[in-house]
Design an enzyme around this catalytic site. Structure first.
Site, mmCIF file in Angstrom:
data_model
loop_
_atom_site.group_PDB
_atom_site.id
_atom_site.type_symbol
_atom_site.label_atom_id
_atom_site.label_comp_id
_atom_site.label_asym_id
_atom_site.label_seq_id
_atom_site.Cartn_x
_atom_site.Cartn_y
_atom_site.Cartn_z
ATOM 1 N N SER A 99 0.807 -1.210 0.000
ATOM 2 C CA SER A 99 0.000 0.000 0.000
ATOM 3 C C SER A 99 0.853 1.278 0.000
ATOM 4 C CB SER A 99 -0.962 -0.050 1.176
ATOM 5 O OG SER A 99 -2.129 0.624 0.826
ATOM 6 N N LYS A 129 3.959 2.169 -2.522
ATOM 7 C CA LYS A 129 4.258 3.376 -3.309
ATOM 8 C C LYS A 129 5.730 3.746 -3.083
ATOM 9 C CE LYS A 129 -0.263 5.357 -1.827
ATOM 10 N NZ LYS A 129 -1.312 4.750 -2.574
ATOM 11 N N HIS A 188 -7.931 -5.609 1.124
ATOM 12 C CA HIS A 188 -6.670 -4.886 1.260
ATOM 13 C C HIS A 188 -5.876 -5.379 2.472
ATOM 14 C CE1 HIS A 188 -4.232 -1.326 0.538
ATOM 15 N NE2 HIS A 188 -4.291 -1.028 1.823
HETATM 16 C C1 GCU Z 1 -5.391 4.667 2.148
HETATM 17 C C2 GCU Z 1 -4.873 5.483 0.988
HETATM 18 C C3 GCU Z 1 -4.086 4.622 0.001
HETATM 19 C C4 GCU Z 1 -3.038 3.829 0.731
HETATM 20 C C5 GCU Z 1 -3.663 3.055 1.869
HETATM 21 C C6 GCU Z 1 -2.664 2.299 2.749
HETATM 22 O O1 GCU Z 1 -6.384 3.779 1.708
HETATM 23 O O2 GCU Z 1 -5.965 6.097 0.367
HETATM 24 O O3 GCU Z 1 -3.476 5.432 -0.983
HETATM 25 O O4 GCU Z 1 -2.373 2.992 -0.177
HETATM 26 O O5 GCU Z 1 -4.337 3.934 2.728
HETATM 27 O O6 GCU Z 1 -1.508 2.682 2.837
HETATM 28 O O7 GCU Z 1 -3.083 1.302 3.380
#
Ligand code: GCU
Length: 362
Positions: free
Chosen positions: A203, A207, A344
């Site tokens: 997540s 990134k 997720h």
């Molecule tokens: C939120 C955010 C995402 C990110 C995620 C995470 O959902 O909007 O961009 O990837 O958190 O880090 O779990």
């Protein structure tokens, strides 16, 4: 490639990139500059610091592995320090998975499989002959909209004012830079095969892993998992998280210049396939979960398709399929893709896919 995304093999001035040398010497540097200027902010150079300090070195898993804890300074005396935990199979130089954790080395990475939402499958990874190294995100920069903490105040550009300037680095860049500082240490660790380091992350840490691999060629393989917007998902999209939403909810992740594209992502001089392309010819695996539409799994596959011409220009095969693989089945190749059922999280299922992918690229 898909018509709606910029052509990775064309310079901003429209001139075509026809050879591997032109990619390396002209287009890659142009993209590195553009991503910093418009999205993540500019990385400072590697800091001049004291030597890393191994503060713990002991047997792990009943002698089958070793645990080292290393303090890696992130600037001059007084600056934050990275607490890097390095777990290595005993008795051989091993390829390694490096990633940032959300919850702490002990609490998250060493938790047995299934105890936490994000799992690291450490025992299984070590048993398959891989080392694992991790540090907590907050060692580099706490995840909040505050530029007075973390590494930022220690690495301001010359002449900067009280406020963060439009192209000053955000938190994602700081995390990615932290991964590079971990690589500075790992390159010299005698238990690690430094030519085979995979950078992983889930997540927001996915990134950061993708950004680190794009900028730092010492990362041999990249596995951004469910990285979504600002990671492997397109900015030109209406699916899941958008540029406007991510800038609103996480104003510290990017440079402030990125906000100019909130309502007009189509004006960005790149899209995320070009961040992926910066990894070429090294392999990359995108992992996703069927229910995690927020991270735009189908859009991420489109990014692989749009990035593939760069791998082909560099003499690689590129993407092996035109469509996303069925759920649970790994699409292998230079540009890998894996999607599993469920929501997720970093589960043992994706760790198994990371390991299978790394085995094939060892
Ligand atoms: C939120 C955010 C995402 C990110 C995620 C995470 O959902 O909007 O961009 O990837 O958190 O880090 O779990």
């Amino acid at each position: 490639m898909s018509g709606e995304f910029p052509d990775p093999l064309r310079m901003r001035d429209g001139s075509p990139i026809a050879t591997a040398a032109e990619w390396r010497e002209r287009r890659r540097p142009e993209l590195l500059e553009l991503f910093q200027r418009h999205m993540y902010g500019f990385f400072p150079p590697a800091p001049v610091t004291g030597a890393p300090n191994v503060v713990r070195s002991e047997s792990f898993l009943g002698g089958r592995a070793m645990r080292k804890d290393v303090r890696v300074p992130l600037g001059p005396p007084g600056a934050p320090t990275l607490n890097l935990m390095v777990l290595t199979p005993r008795g051989r130089r091993s390829p390694l998975f490096l990633g940032i954790n959300f919850g702490g080395n002990e609490v998250e990475v060493l938790a047995p499989e299934g105890v936490r939402k994000n799992t690291w499958s450490v025992e299984r990874t070590l048993a398959r002959g891989y080392a694992v190294a991790s540090f907590h995100a907050a060692d580099v920069d706490p995840d909040r909209d505050d530029f007075t903490d973390g590494v930022h105040p220690w690495h301001r550009p010359a002449g900067s004012g009280a406020e963060r300037g439009p192209t000053e680095w955000g938190t994602l860049a700081a995390w990615a830079w932290g991964l590079s500082r971990a690589l500075d240490y790992l390159e010299h660790d005698p238990d690690v095969d430094a030519r085979r380091i995979a950078v992983v992350g889930h997540s927001r840490m996915g990134k950061a892993a993708l950004l680190a691999a794009a900028f730092d060629e010492r990362a041999a393989l990249a596995i951004p998992s469910q990285s979504g917007c600002g990671g492997a998902a397109p900015s030109r999209t209406t699916v899941g998280e958008t540029v406007a939403l991510i800038n609103k909810n996480f104003p510290h992740w990017f440079c402030t210049a990125f906000r100019a594209y909130n309502d007009t992502p189509e004006r960005l001089p790149f899209d995320q396939h070009e961040l992926l392309a910066l990894i070429a010819p090294r392999p990359v695996l995108l992992c996703n979960a069927v229910e995690d539409e927020w991270a735009n799994p189908a859009g991420q596959f489109e990014m692989l398709r749009a990035a593939a011409p760069v791998w082909r220009l560099l003499g690689k095969e590129g993407l092996r399929a035109d469509r996303m693989p069925p759920s649970g089945k790994l699409l292998d190749g230079d540009l890998g893709y894996f999607i599993r059922p469920g929501a997720h999280a970093m589960s043992p299922v994706e760790w198994a896919a990371y390991l299978d992918f790394a085995d094939r690229h060892r």
